[in-house]
Design an enzyme around this catalytic site. Structure first.
Site, mmCIF file in Angstrom:
data_model
loop_
_atom_site.group_PDB
_atom_site.id
_atom_site.type_symbol
_atom_site.label_atom_id
_atom_site.label_comp_id
_atom_site.label_asym_id
_atom_site.label_seq_id
_atom_site.Cartn_x
_atom_site.Cartn_y
_atom_site.Cartn_z
ATOM 1 N N SER A 150 0.872 -1.172 0.000
ATOM 2 C CA SER A 150 0.000 0.000 0.000
ATOM 3 C C SER A 150 0.908 1.220 0.000
ATOM 4 C CB SER A 150 -0.849 -0.009 1.285
ATOM 5 O OG SER A 150 -1.481 1.245 1.476
ATOM 6 N N TYR B 175 -1.804 -1.301 10.415
ATOM 7 C CA TYR B 175 -1.891 -1.542 8.964
ATOM 8 C C TYR B 175 -0.600 -1.101 8.273
ATOM 9 C CZ TYR B 175 -3.834 -1.415 4.204
ATOM 10 O OH TYR B 175 -4.069 -1.618 2.861
ATOM 11 N N LYS C 265 2.137 -3.374 6.227
ATOM 12 C CA LYS C 265 2.422 -3.136 4.809
ATOM 13 C C LYS C 265 3.891 -2.751 4.600
ATOM 14 C CE LYS C 265 -1.643 -4.098 3.172
ATOM 15 N NZ LYS C 265 -1.823 -5.299 2.347
HETATM 16 N N1 LIG Z 1 -8.784 -0.727 -1.016
HETATM 17 C C1 LIG Z 1 -7.765 0.063 -0.751
HETATM 18 O O1 LIG Z 1 -7.934 1.285 -0.573
HETATM 19 C C2 LIG Z 1 -6.366 -0.490 -0.699
HETATM 20 C C3 LIG Z 1 -5.288 0.426 -0.778
HETATM 21 C C4 LIG Z 1 -3.993 -0.066 -0.713
HETATM 22 C C5 LIG Z 1 -3.759 -1.411 -0.564
HETATM 23 N N2 LIG Z 1 -4.804 -2.279 -0.480
HETATM 24 C C6 LIG Z 1 -4.496 -3.677 -0.286
HETATM 25 O O2 LIG Z 1 -4.933 -4.417 -1.415
HETATM 26 C C7 LIG Z 1 -5.341 -5.728 -1.032
HETATM 27 C C8 LIG Z 1 -6.742 -6.000 -1.550
HETATM 28 O O3 LIG Z 1 -7.615 -5.039 -0.976
HETATM 29 P P1 LIG Z 1 -9.108 -4.830 -1.504
HETATM 30 O O4 LIG Z 1 -9.325 -3.388 -1.550
HETATM 31 O O5 LIG Z 1 -9.350 -5.665 -2.688
HETATM 32 O O6 LIG Z 1 -9.913 -5.405 -0.248
HETATM 33 P P2 LIG Z 1 -11.278 -6.270 -0.175
HETATM 34 O O7 LIG Z 1 -11.733 -6.134 1.227
HETATM 35 O O8 LIG Z 1 -12.188 -5.900 -1.280
HETATM 36 O O9 LIG Z 1 -10.754 -7.758 -0.449
HETATM 37 C C9 LIG Z 1 -9.927 -8.427 0.462
HETATM 38 C C10 LIG Z 1 -10.175 -9.923 0.353
HETATM 39 O O10 LIG Z 1 -9.274 -10.591 1.267
HETATM 40 C C11 LIG Z 1 -10.001 -11.670 1.834
HETATM 41 N N3 LIG Z 1 -9.383 -12.105 3.101
HETATM 42 C C12 LIG Z 1 -9.372 -11.452 4.286
HETATM 43 N N4 LIG Z 1 -8.760 -12.204 5.213
HETATM 44 C C13 LIG Z 1 -8.358 -13.352 4.594
HETATM 45 C C14 LIG Z 1 -7.665 -14.507 5.005
HETATM 46 N N5 LIG Z 1 -7.259 -14.677 6.288
HETATM 47 N N6 LIG Z 1 -7.401 -15.473 4.101
HETATM 48 C C15 LIG Z 1 -7.819 -15.341 2.819
HETATM 49 N N7 LIG Z 1 -8.502 -14.269 2.369
HETATM 50 C C16 LIG Z 1 -8.756 -13.274 3.246
HETATM 51 C C17 LIG Z 1 -11.415 -11.130 2.023
HETATM 52 O O11 LIG Z 1 -12.358 -12.175 2.196
HETATM 53 C C18 LIG Z 1 -11.603 -10.341 0.744
HETATM 54 O O12 LIG Z 1 -12.176 -11.137 -0.262
HETATM 55 C C19 LIG Z 1 -5.222 -5.778 0.491
HETATM 56 O O13 LIG Z 1 -4.006 -6.392 0.845
HETATM 57 C C20 LIG Z 1 -5.223 -4.319 0.880
HETATM 58 O O14 LIG Z 1 -4.564 -4.091 2.112
HETATM 59 C C21 LIG Z 1 -6.099 -1.848 -0.562
#
Ligand SMILES: NC(=O)c1ccc[n+]([C@@H]2O[C@H](COP(=O)([O-])OP(=O)(O)OC[C@H]3O[C@@H](n4cnc5c(N)ncnc54)[C@H](O)[C@@H]3O)[C@@H](O)[C@H]2O)c1
Length: 261
Positions: free
Chosen positions: A139, A152, A156
């Site tokens: 992130s 968080y 990251k």
């Molecule tokens: N959305 C944002 O603003 C953002 C920004 C920067 C980084 N990220 C990172 O990108 C990645 C994806 O985020 P997203 O926005 O798609 O989130 P999201 O919440 O839409 O999807 C996350 C998925 O991870 C799954 N998950 C959670 N715990 C789990 C576990 N123990 N085992 C297997 N699956 C598990 C959830 O069921 C979900 O389907 C994450 O690592 C997040 O930290 C997101």
């Protein structure tokens, strides 16, 4: 030729957001997909939306046994493992000193230990099949701190450094396995649901949060999936240990204006 023809990819977090969009894009580019998540119905929906050459695998990324099973499934069903995308992740916000040890450990287990386990078992499989590409979702919070997201951000930041170390470890032994991290700004996915609630709705959140992004909008899951596709494909053959920022300029420099409008 499509960009991922004959490649086999395992994507964690494939039931939602960036992981789901990545699965769909990879499939459109010719890859076979193992869609992995703890969310079974969401994962099955992703598989259905892809059609052929996709399977759902229940995988809690904190569970090493389940990782062994998932990698074995990819090898058995599709004959190898070329790409791993570690997208599963969770987050919470709040004052640093109010964070319970249980919440801290829970988040570290998913966001950092889960990525470690994924890299470990993917590298073991890729060593057998002659190489691969690993993309770890960090992130912008893995590059800079955040006032109310200490756990968080720490997780990251760990992913950022784990990625570089895995990359060097594989390169140093000539394993032909690359490992890069992906650093999105705010992405309009379910992960932002709690923030949308604080803003009083999704549209208000989009408008409010877009103000801190120089390009003036939140990222879409597709914006991130496009960059992940590049890192997964052979087009990025000379990249390993890098931290790719897809943030609309958020971390490019100082946030404030130095002239009066
Ligand atoms: N959305 C944002 O603003 C953002 C920004 C920067 C980084 N990220 C990172 O990108 C990645 C994806 O985020 P997203 O926005 O798609 O989130 P999201 O919440 O839409 O999807 C996350 C998925 O991870 C799954 N998950 C959670 N715990 C789990 C576990 N123990 N085992 C297997 N699956 C598990 C959830 O069921 C979900 O389907 C994450 O690592 C997040 O930290 C997101």
């Amino acid at each position: 030729m499509s960009r991922l023809d004959n490649k086999v990819a395992l994507v964690t977090g494939g039931a939602s957001g960036i992981g789901r969009e990545t699965c769909k894009l990879f499939a459109a580019e010719g890859a076979s997909l193992l869609v992995a998540d703890v969310n079974e119905s969401g994962g099955e929906d992703t598989v259905t939306s892809i059609g052929e050459n996709a399977l759902f695998q229940y995988l809690d990324v904190t569970n090493e046994k389940k990782w062994e099973e998932a990698v074995a499934t990819a090898m058995d069903a599709f004959g190898g493992l070329d790409i791993l995308v570690n997208s599963a992740g969770i987050g919470f916000s709040g004052a640093f000193e109010d964070t319970s040890l249980a919440d801290w450990n829970g988040l570290m287990n998913v966001n950092l230990t889960g990525v470690f386990l994924g890299c470990k078992h993917a590298v073991r499989a890729m060593k057998k099949t002659g190489g691969g590409s690993i993309i770890n979702l960090s992130s912008i919070a893995g590059l800079v701190g955040g006032e109310d997201i200490a756990a968080y951000s720490a997780s990251k930041g760990g992913v950022t450094m784990l990625t570089k170390s895995v990359a060097l470890s594989c390169a140093g032994r000539g394993l032909n396995i690359r490992c890069n991290s992906m650093h999105p700004t705010y992405v309009d996915t379910e992960m932002l649901d709690p923030i949308a609630e604080l803003f009083g709705g999704r549209d208000a959140m989009r408008a409010g949060m877009a103000e801190s992004v120089p390009l003036g909008r939140l990222a879409k899951a597709r914006d991130i999936a496009n960059a992940i596709l590049f890192l997964a494909s052979d087009e990025s053959a000379m990249m390993t240990g890098s931290a790719m920022v897809v943030d609309g300029g958020t971390t490019a420099g100082l946030p404030s204006r130095h002239t009066v409008k």
